[in-house]
Design an enzyme around this catalytic site. Structure first.
Site, PDB file in Angstrom:
ATOM      1  N   SER A 154       0.847  -1.191   0.000  1.00 45.69           N
ATOM      2  CA  SER A 154       0.000   0.000   0.000  1.00 45.69           C
ATOM      3  C   SER A 154       0.884   1.242   0.000  1.00 45.69           C
ATOM      4  O   SER A 154       1.791   1.376   0.818  1.00 45.69           O
ATOM      5  CB  SER A 154      -0.894  -0.007   1.246  1.00 45.69           C
ATOM      6  OG  SER A 154      -1.698   1.151   1.289  1.00 45.69           O
ATOM      7  N   GLY A 155       0.626   2.143  -0.937  1.00 49.61           N
ATOM      8  CA  GLY A 155       1.432   3.354  -1.059  1.00 49.61           C
ATOM      9  C   GLY A 155       2.589   3.238  -2.016  1.00 49.61           C
ATOM     10  O   GLY A 155       3.370   4.171  -2.163  1.00 49.61           O
ATOM     11  N   THR A 159      -2.029   2.119  -8.106  1.00 53.10           N
ATOM     12  CA  THR A 159      -3.165   2.744  -8.780  1.00 53.10           C
ATOM     13  C   THR A 159      -2.694   3.692  -9.884  1.00 53.10           C
ATOM     14  O   THR A 159      -3.263   3.717 -10.981  1.00 53.10           O
ATOM     15  CB  THR A 159      -4.036   3.497  -7.761  1.00 53.10           C
ATOM     16  OG1 THR A 159      -4.541   2.560  -6.797  1.00 53.10           O
ATOM     17  CG2 THR A 159      -5.198   4.193  -8.439  1.00 53.10           C
ATOM     18  N   ASN A 203      -0.751   5.646   2.941  1.00 55.93           N
ATOM     19  CA  ASN A 203      -1.010   6.086   1.567  1.00 55.93           C
ATOM     20  C   ASN A 203      -2.194   7.043   1.578  1.00 55.93           C
ATOM     21  O   ASN A 203      -3.221   6.749   2.178  1.00 55.93           O
ATOM     22  CB  ASN A 203      -1.312   4.860   0.689  1.00 55.93           C
ATOM     23  CG  ASN A 203      -1.449   5.212  -0.773  1.00 55.93           C
ATOM     24  OD1 ASN A 203      -1.184   6.348  -1.173  1.00 55.93           O
ATOM     25  ND2 ASN A 203      -1.858   4.260  -1.580  1.00 55.93           N
ATOM     26  N   SER A 206      -5.178   5.194  -1.034  1.00 57.59           N
ATOM     27  CA  SER A 206      -5.077   3.738  -0.991  1.00 57.59           C
ATOM     28  C   SER A 206      -6.345   3.097  -1.544  1.00 57.59           C
ATOM     29  O   SER A 206      -7.463   3.441  -1.136  1.00 57.59           O
ATOM     30  CB  SER A 206      -4.846   3.282   0.451  1.00 57.59           C
ATOM     31  OG  SER A 206      -4.797   1.880   0.523  1.00 57.59           O
ATOM     32  N   SER A 207      -6.181   2.159  -2.466  1.00 59.44           N
ATOM     33  CA  SER A 207      -7.336   1.428  -3.015  1.00 59.44           C
ATOM     34  C   SER A 207      -7.817   0.437  -1.962  1.00 59.44           C
ATOM     35  O   SER A 207      -7.082  -0.466  -1.571  1.00 59.44           O
ATOM     36  CB  SER A 207      -6.934   0.674  -4.289  1.00 59.44           C
ATOM     37  OG  SER A 207      -6.531   1.564  -5.288  1.00 59.44           O
ATOM     38  N   GLY A 429      -2.252  -4.316  -2.039  1.00 59.96           N
ATOM     39  CA  GLY A 429      -0.998  -5.001  -1.769  1.00 59.96           C
ATOM     40  C   GLY A 429      -0.998  -5.650  -0.398  1.00 59.96           C
ATOM     41  O   GLY A 429      -1.936  -5.499   0.399  1.00 59.96           O
ATOM     42  N   GLU A 431      -0.607  -6.300   3.335  1.00 60.68           N
ATOM     43  CA  GLU A 431      -0.795  -5.332   4.414  1.00 60.68           C
ATOM     44  C   GLU A 431      -0.530  -5.971   5.765  1.00 60.68           C
ATOM     45  O   GLU A 431      -0.906  -7.113   6.016  1.00 60.68           O
ATOM     46  CB  GLU A 431      -2.223  -4.772   4.401  1.00 60.68           C
ATOM     47  CG  GLU A 431      -2.519  -3.854   3.247  1.00 60.68           C
ATOM     48  CD  GLU A 431      -3.874  -3.178   3.359  1.00 60.68           C
ATOM     49  OE1 GLU A 431      -4.142  -2.280   2.548  1.00 60.68           O
ATOM     50  OE2 GLU A 431      -4.656  -3.551   4.257  1.00 60.68           O
TER      51      GLU A 431
END
Length: 844
Positions: A154-155, A159, A203, A206-207, A429, A431
């Site tokens: 994440s981050g 995306t 992030n 973040s998605s 991703g 986590e």
């Protein structure tokens, strides 16, 4: 002396220069660090420190091109490119490593897109556009579907990378239609990010859901439409955010626009006024204008054909969720709770969704228990009522999310027949947080499946191909995460035990956790029980160990809302709300699961299995479908790396980067490449590519396979640098680059020869033109000179004639004068002589 890499606690690896020759049997290596420190480094004769590459190789575009392939070389190469050269992309064989710069870079414009269009993957600097071009080229060349799998923490920038690949396809495959399909495909990104992305501690964007976008192409390889599949929206974020986190962007965009005239009837205020948006204590993202983003979201809605009425219906649902979160629930004793009929936010919630306020207030605080003999209405505690309210908010938002995705897919539908497609996977991703719940468990499970797919494609299939080609190559062991996947999804695995506990009327998180302890502790090395906790369990994932809190697993897996609340929503006269909760589920898209309502009554089971499916089962099914799709396509991998945890531009934290490189398989790929034959060409491809290096005598042989063998034996003296399979030639790292150099040199020499001939012809042509012009000039010049010379000769003749005439005239005149003088003199002399003679005579 050589330079080596030695381990370091801060930088992972540091460079050192050997100051004294190492001899077999020495226990220490005498080295000097870059800061001048002398050090006796203890060494194992079996595993000496890795050597450092020469400086000329530092900064290579492709990690597999390094002379020494190991972790410190990879880490140093990435650091030099990222920190010193400000280059964020690097190849690692078939993988593109993308490091998030945390800064906008001017490398994504249309000029850059056109520069990469039509180029081979290694011809230009590494770029996300090069991967997109390779996928597009292979699709057009082989008529085979492609997938671009973007993964990372994440981050790390997944995306953004997925967004740029879609922009590339939209630009290079522009169609002549008036539908502007490409623009619509790109327009779907701001909407899905607004309703599915949020700020987390790692992030700002973040998605919180997975997305696989299939971009469809016709036979001319122009975009004709797209379809989006979504996976596991993090619904719990709607009602809860950790410290320094935000809810979904859409809520803050709506609150930032609350004072606009068109939103007055929603009765909203700032994000700080609502429980669901202020819980994380961070309602603003630095550098982000939520009001401007709201205008962008509305614009993209319109571009997709979703007009103002539809948008306002969506905004009403979102506003209703915010007001629902502010409903005050009062405890009445220990067993009961109540909501005031005058509650402002409850009335606004019911007004927006056109619901019966009294019924909603009553059934939020009560539940109906139906048995075989009677129906019992039981009051709920305040905590139970809060859970019921939050469950209703999550359910409404989840259906709204699915509905918007459905409408986006409808807007992206196409009338023609899909010839091929390129799928772009942007999924959460790996986590791990301080507190990891059901969502993190599912996310990490999905990453295990994706890592396994990567392993199968990059490692297992490669090894099988070597055996299929009869190449004498020793199989190399690599990490296979199938055991941890079996732990999660196999029979009597974690998910099956969770579903089993969810079916029990009195199932609890604690009972489920105890079953896990009984089944796996001391029996499965990948499962551990924390020493200091009886409410958690630990799983050894491919990337790291993660401790999960069991609290809330059953509730989130069941995903239930009390049926009487669903019945109230069904009675709504607000069409959007009523359509969400129809008895007959309506399929959203060919790939997504149906919109379903799961009853809260565990004793009454519907005959429809779909209605009984838990969140975990649905997610597992959709994940399996995704794996089938990915395995049926040619995958292209983009590994996104997060350079630091502070979101600082071009700051490189070696520890974090090394951890991610190990986890995402890049270092494993490097290790395999160092020991095997990473480059493979079919004989036909090699002949087509390198026939320029062949002599006329070699080309006269009819068997092309034999020609290739003869040529390579002549060009590459070391037979271990390439192997000949049944249908392909396998090259060690660097050999193809060597052949490319020979080919480039040959082409350059041929080009120079052609240029020489052409330039000679041009110079000769130019010379002949100049010569012809000179001759013409000379002709005219000589003519003029001849004319001038003729005029001069006549003048000379006339002058000479005049002189001659003058001479004769003057001679005549002189002679005539002379004769007259002569006659006069003779006469004078005669008379004088006569006078003298007579005088003398007389005298005599």
């Amino acid at each position: 002396y050589n330079r080596v890499w030695i381990p370091d606690n801060e930088e992972v690896w540091q460079s050192a220069e050997i100051t004294k020759n190492y001899k077999a049997g020495d226990h220490f290596l005498h080295v000097q660090l870059e800061d001048g420190t002398e050090l006796n480094y203890p060494v194992d004769p079996v595993a000496l420190p890795p050597l450092r590459n020469p400086d000329i190789l530092v900064g290579e575009n492709d990690l597999t091109a390094l002379s020494y392939l190991h972790e410190p070389a990879v880490l140093h190469n990435l650091k030099v490119r990222f920190v010193e050269s400000k280059l964020i992309y690097t190849y690692s064989g078939i993988i593109l490593v993308a490091i998030n710069p945390y800064k906008q870079l001017p490398i994504y414009g249309e000029a850059i897109i056109h520069a990469y269009s039509g180029q081979n993957m290694g011809d230009m600097d590494p770029h996300i556009f090069a991967v997109a071009e390779e996928a597009y080229k292979q699709m057009a060349r082989n008529n085979k579907n492609q997938s671009i799998i973007v993964s990372g923490e994440s981050g790390a920038g997944k995306t953004v990378s997925a967004r740029y690949t879609m922009r590339y396809f939209a630009t290079v495959s522009k169609s002549s239609s008036n539908a502007h399909v490409e623009d619509k495909v790109l327009a779907s990104n701001p909407i899905t990010e607004a309703i599915g992305n949020a700020k987390t501690t790692r992030n700002d964007n973040s998605s919180r859901f997975g997305k696989y976008t299939e971009i469809s192409f016709d036979q001319s390889y122009q975009i004709i439409g797209a379809n989006m599949r979504t996976y596991l929206l993090e619904k719990s974020r709607v009602v809860f955010q950790s410290e320094n986190e935000r809810n979904y962007h859409m809520f803050y965009q709506l609150c930032a626009s609350a004072m606009q005239p068109e939103f007055k009837h929603l009765k909203l205020g700032s994000a700080e006024e609502f429980n669901y948006t202020r819980m994380g204590g961070s309602t603003v993202i630095e550098g982000v204008d939520d009001r401007a983003n709201m205008m962008e979201t509305q614009k993209t809605f319109t571009l997709l054909g979703l007009k103002g009425d539809f948008q306002m219906d969506v905004f009403k649902m979102l506003a209703a969720i915010l007001h629902l979160g502010n409903v005050e629930i009062t405890a009445v004793g220990d067993e009961r709770s109540s909501i005031s009929p005058e509650d402002k936010h409850l009335n606004i919630f019911c007004e927006l969704l056109d619901l019966n306020c009294d019924k909603m207030g009553q059934w939020l605080c009560h539940r109906k228990i139906v048995t075989m003999s009677e129906t019992v209405i039981k009051p709920m505690t305040r905590a139970q009522t809060v859970n019921a309210r939050d469950a209703l908010a999550k359910k409404i938002y989840a259906h709204l999310f699915d509905f918007i995705v459905e409408r986006i897919n409808q807007a992206l539908q196409f009338p023609g027949k899909q010839h091929t497609f390129i799928g772009v996977l942007d999924i959460y991703g790996f986590e791990t947080f301080d507190v990891n719940s059901f969502e993190q468990f599912c996310i990490n499970y999905a990453n295990e499946k994706l890592q396994q797919q990567f392993n199968l494609h990059v490692f297992k299939l490669e090894q099988e191909e070597y055996m299929k080609e009869d190449i004498p190559w020793t199989l190399i062991d690599f990490y296979d995460n199938q055991p941890v996947i079996d732990l999660i999804e196999a029979k009597m695995g974690i998910l099956e035990l969770l579903d089993e506990e969810c079916l029990l009327p009195h199932g609890t998180d604690e009972n489920w956790l105890q079953k896990l302890y009984n089944n796996f502790v001391n029996k499965n090395a990948l499962f551990e029980k924390p020493r200091m906790s009886n409410t958690s369990f630990i799983i050894q994932h491919f990337a790291d160990k993660v401790e999960y809190k069991c609290e809330g697993f059953l509730e989130k897996n069941r995903d239930t809302v009390h049926e009487v609340l669903i019945d109230i929503l069904k009675e709504s006269k607000f069409h959007l709300c009523a359509n969400f909760f129809q008895d007959n589920p309506v399929s959203i898209s060919p790939f997504s699961s149906a919109i379903n309502i799961k009853s809260a009554r565990p004793v009454l089971k519907s005959p429809n299995k779909q209605l009984r499916m838990t969140v975990g089962t649905k997610f597992r099914s959709s994940l399996s479908l995704l794996m089938v799709t990915l395995n049926a396509t040619t995958p292209h991998y983009v590994r996104c790396i997060k350079p630091n945890d502070d979101k600082l531009p071009f700051e490189f934290d070696s520890k974090r980067v090394a951890q991610q490189l190990r986890a995402c398989g890049v270092l494993e790929t490097i290790r395999i490449s160092a020991q095997s034959y990473p480059s493979r060409w079919t004989y036909i491809e090699f002949f087509s590519r390198y026939s320029i290096l062949m002599t006329q005598q070699e080309l006269s042989i009819n068997d092309k396979k034999q020609i290739c063998k003869i040529v390579l034996q002549r060009l590459i003296q070391d037979s271990n640098q390439c192997q000949f399979g049944r249908t392909k030639i396998f090259f060690r790292a660097g050999q193809v680059a060597y052949l490319e150099k020979l080919r480039s040199d040959k082409l350059r020499h041929s080009c120079i020869t052609i240029q020489k001939r052409v330039r000679g012809w041009l110079q000769r042509k130019k010379f002949l033109c100049i010569k012809q012009a000179a001759i013409i000039i000379q002709q005219y010049f000589r003519g003029q000179r001849t004319v001038r010379q003729a005029i001069t000769a006549r003048t000379l003749k006339q002058t000479w004639a005049a002189i001659i005439i003058q001479k004769y005239c003057r001679g005549y005149l002189v002679r005539r004068l002379c004769q007259l003088i002569h006659v006069a003199a003779v006469i004078i002399q005669a008379y004088t002589r006569g006078f003298l003679a007579r005088k003398k005579y007389r005298k005599v």
